[in-house]
Design a protein around this motif. Structure first.
Motif, PDB file in Angstrom:
ATOM      1  N   TYR A  35      31.289  -1.903  30.717  1.00 19.64           N
ATOM      2  CA  TYR A  35      31.249  -1.598  29.292  1.00 19.64           C
ATOM      3  C   TYR A  35      32.289  -0.514  28.994  1.00 19.64           C
ATOM      4  CZ  TYR A  35      26.588  -3.776  29.318  1.00 19.64           C
ATOM      5  OH  TYR A  35      25.538  -4.639  29.450  1.00 19.64           O
ATOM      6  N   PHE A  45      30.696  -4.424  25.353  1.00 16.18           N
ATOM      7  CA  PHE A  45      30.618  -5.204  26.586  1.00 16.18           C
ATOM      8  C   PHE A  45      31.993  -5.751  26.931  1.00 16.18           C
ATOM      9  CE2 PHE A  45      28.899  -8.009  29.698  1.00 16.18           C
ATOM     10  CZ  PHE A  45      29.594  -9.200  29.564  1.00 16.18           C
ATOM     11  N   ASP A  56      32.653 -15.308  32.266  1.00 11.75           N
ATOM     12  CA  ASP A  56      33.103 -15.140  30.890  1.00 11.75           C
ATOM     13  C   ASP A  56      33.947 -13.878  30.782  1.00 11.75           C
ATOM     14  OD1 ASP A  56      31.394 -14.681  27.657  1.00 11.75           O
ATOM     15  OD2 ASP A  56      33.508 -14.957  28.178  1.00 11.75           O
ATOM     16  N   PHE A  98      21.096 -11.635  37.316  1.00 14.46           N
ATOM     17  CA  PHE A  98      21.710 -11.739  36.001  1.00 14.46           C
ATOM     18  C   PHE A  98      20.676 -12.190  34.978  1.00 14.46           C
ATOM     19  CE2 PHE A  98      24.899 -12.014  32.933  1.00 14.46           C
ATOM     20  CZ  PHE A  98      24.680 -13.159  32.193  1.00 14.46           C
TER      21      PHE A  98
ATOM     22  N   PHE B  34      15.604  -3.670  24.267  1.00 14.62           N
ATOM     23  CA  PHE B  34      15.657  -2.525  25.162  1.00 14.62           C
ATOM     24  C   PHE B  34      15.969  -1.246  24.374  1.00 14.62           C
ATOM     25  CE2 PHE B  34      16.067  -5.022  29.129  1.00 14.62           C
ATOM     26  CZ  PHE B  34      16.433  -6.243  28.609  1.00 14.62           C
ATOM     27  N   PHE B  90      20.039   4.450  22.472  1.00 13.54           N
ATOM     28  CA  PHE B  90      20.653   3.163  22.143  1.00 13.54           C
ATOM     29  C   PHE B  90      19.617   2.050  22.194  1.00 13.54           C
ATOM     30  CE2 PHE B  90      25.112   4.277  22.084  1.00 13.54           C
ATOM     31  CZ  PHE B  90      25.186   5.400  22.880  1.00 13.54           C
ATOM     32  N   TRP B  94      19.234  -8.442  24.369  1.00 19.60           N
ATOM     33  CA  TRP B  94      19.859  -9.344  25.340  1.00 19.60           C
ATOM     34  C   TRP B  94      20.129 -10.677  24.665  1.00 19.60           C
ATOM     35  CZ3 TRP B  94      22.487  -9.735  29.582  1.00 19.60           C
ATOM     36  CH2 TRP B  94      22.625 -10.985  30.191  1.00 19.60           C
ATOM     37  N   ALA B  99      27.764 -16.426  24.933  1.00 17.65           N
ATOM     38  CA  ALA B  99      28.263 -15.309  25.735  1.00 17.65           C
ATOM     39  C   ALA B  99      27.084 -14.418  26.104  1.00 17.65           C
ATOM     40  CB  ALA B  99      29.297 -14.515  24.946  1.00 17.65           C
ATOM     41  N   GLN B 100      26.563 -14.588  27.307  1.00 12.31           N
ATOM     42  CA  GLN B 100      25.350 -13.880  27.700  1.00 12.31           C
ATOM     43  C   GLN B 100      25.676 -12.420  27.987  1.00 12.31           C
ATOM     44  OE1 GLN B 100      22.674 -16.084  30.313  1.00 12.31           O
ATOM     45  NE2 GLN B 100      24.077 -17.808  30.187  1.00 12.31           N
ATOM     46  N   LYS B 101      25.064 -11.522  27.223  1.00  8.23           N
ATOM     47  CA  LYS B 101      25.372 -10.111  27.373  1.00  8.23           C
ATOM     48  C   LYS B 101      24.332  -9.270  26.666  1.00  8.23           C
ATOM     49  CE  LYS B 101      28.443 -10.307  23.358  1.00  8.23           C
ATOM     50  NZ  LYS B 101      29.834 -10.101  22.869  1.00  8.23           N
ATOM     51  N   LEU B 102      24.402  -7.971  26.923  1.00  9.93           N
ATOM     52  CA  LEU B 102      23.547  -6.996  26.269  1.00  9.93           C
ATOM     53  C   LEU B 102      24.350  -6.417  25.105  1.00  9.93           C
ATOM     54  CD1 LEU B 102      20.703  -5.832  26.771  1.00  9.93           C
ATOM     55  CD2 LEU B 102      21.777  -4.012  28.101  1.00  9.93           C
ATOM     56  N   PHE B 104      24.581  -3.705  22.158  1.00  9.11           N
ATOM     57  CA  PHE B 104      24.034  -2.392  21.828  1.00  9.11           C
ATOM     58  C   PHE B 104      24.239  -2.049  20.360  1.00  9.11           C
ATOM     59  CE2 PHE B 104      22.869  -0.353  25.819  1.00  9.11           C
ATOM     60  CZ  PHE B 104      23.479  -1.171  26.759  1.00  9.11           C
ATOM     61  N   GLY B 105      23.311  -1.247  19.845  1.00  5.83           N
ATOM     62  CA  GLY B 105      23.509  -0.629  18.552  1.00  5.83           C
ATOM     63  C   GLY B 105      24.486   0.534  18.696  1.00  5.83           C
TER      64      GLY B 105
END
Lengths: 114, 114
Positions: A35, A45, A56, A98, B34, B90, B94, B99-102, B104-105
């Motif tokens: 990140y 990200f 990706d 993952f 989260f 934060f 998820w 596009a698999q990712k976390l 964030f605000g």
């Protein structure tokens, strides 16, 4: 056990130089994430690895950014021909697997491009 | 596309007072939510997470959050804060599709005043 470690903790470089940032994940964690944290931009990200594979790469800001992971462990994020806008804190995280697993973050590398 | 909005960029609170940090998300699919905390000059640490089940989730350091599907919110609360709670918080979701990712605000800086 040991957490996620990153090196260097701080890096000052001149515009146009290449830099390498290193991440050592928690032993046994198969997933690794990068990140970027910039002032006013929040957490962005960049890329993730499942094992040594990065399915990706669309999150990388430009083709000057690349990342690799070897042996299912250490990962390196390389920025070529650095620009001032690359200045940020680069955070690495790892998780057991993952997906929606808890990500454990390293302390980050603070990069300053002059 | 999934997104996370933290409604307050800064929240000042007196010690021993209650606090609520607000988080709203947008998603058309199942969500996994989260809250992470970042203490000064450190990496992010998981406070709590919602994957399924009870909508009230308890985390570390006396924090809790409630998942509200109808309001698409996941607000973080603590009944009595301490000076040591001063940090940036934060909220993250998820993204399990595409596009698999976390994601964030932008973060909320919580400042505890004596």
């Amino acid at each position: 056990g040991a957490g996620v470690s990153q090196s260097p903790s701080n890096k000052v470089t001149e515009k146009g130089k290449d830099v390498e940032l290193r991440c050592d994940p928690i032993s046994g964690h198969t997933a690794l994430y990068w990140y970027r944290q910039s002032l006013g931009q929040g957490l962005e990200f960049l890329i993730y690895f499942q094992g040594n594979s990065a399915p990706d790469k669309s999150g990388l800001p430009s083709d000057r950014f690349s990342a690799e992971r070897t042996g299912g462990s250490v990962s390196t994020l390389t920025i070529q021909r650095t620009q001032q806008e690359d200045s940020a804190v680069y955070l690495c995280a790892s998780s057991l697997d993952f997906g929606r697993e808890t990500q454990y973050f390293g302390p980050g590398t603070r990069l300053l491009v002059l | 596309a999934q997104s996370v909005t933290q409604l307050d960029s800064q929240v000042p609170v007196f010690e021993e007072a209650p606090v609520e940090l607000r988080c709203n998300y947008s998603s058309s699919v199942s969500v996994y939510l989260f809250w992470y905390v970042q203490y000064p000059n450190q990496g992010l640490q998981l406070l709590l997470k919602y994957l399924s089940g009870s909508t009230l989730v308890k985390g570390i350091n006396g924090f809790e959050a409630e998942f509200n599907k109808s309001q698409t919110s996941f607000h973080l609360r603590k009944p009595s804060v301490h000076i040591s709670d001063t940090a940036e918080y934060f909220c993250a979701v998820w993204v399990g599709q595409g596009a698999q990712k976390l994601v964030f605000g932008q973060g909320t800086r919580l400042t505890i005043n004596p």
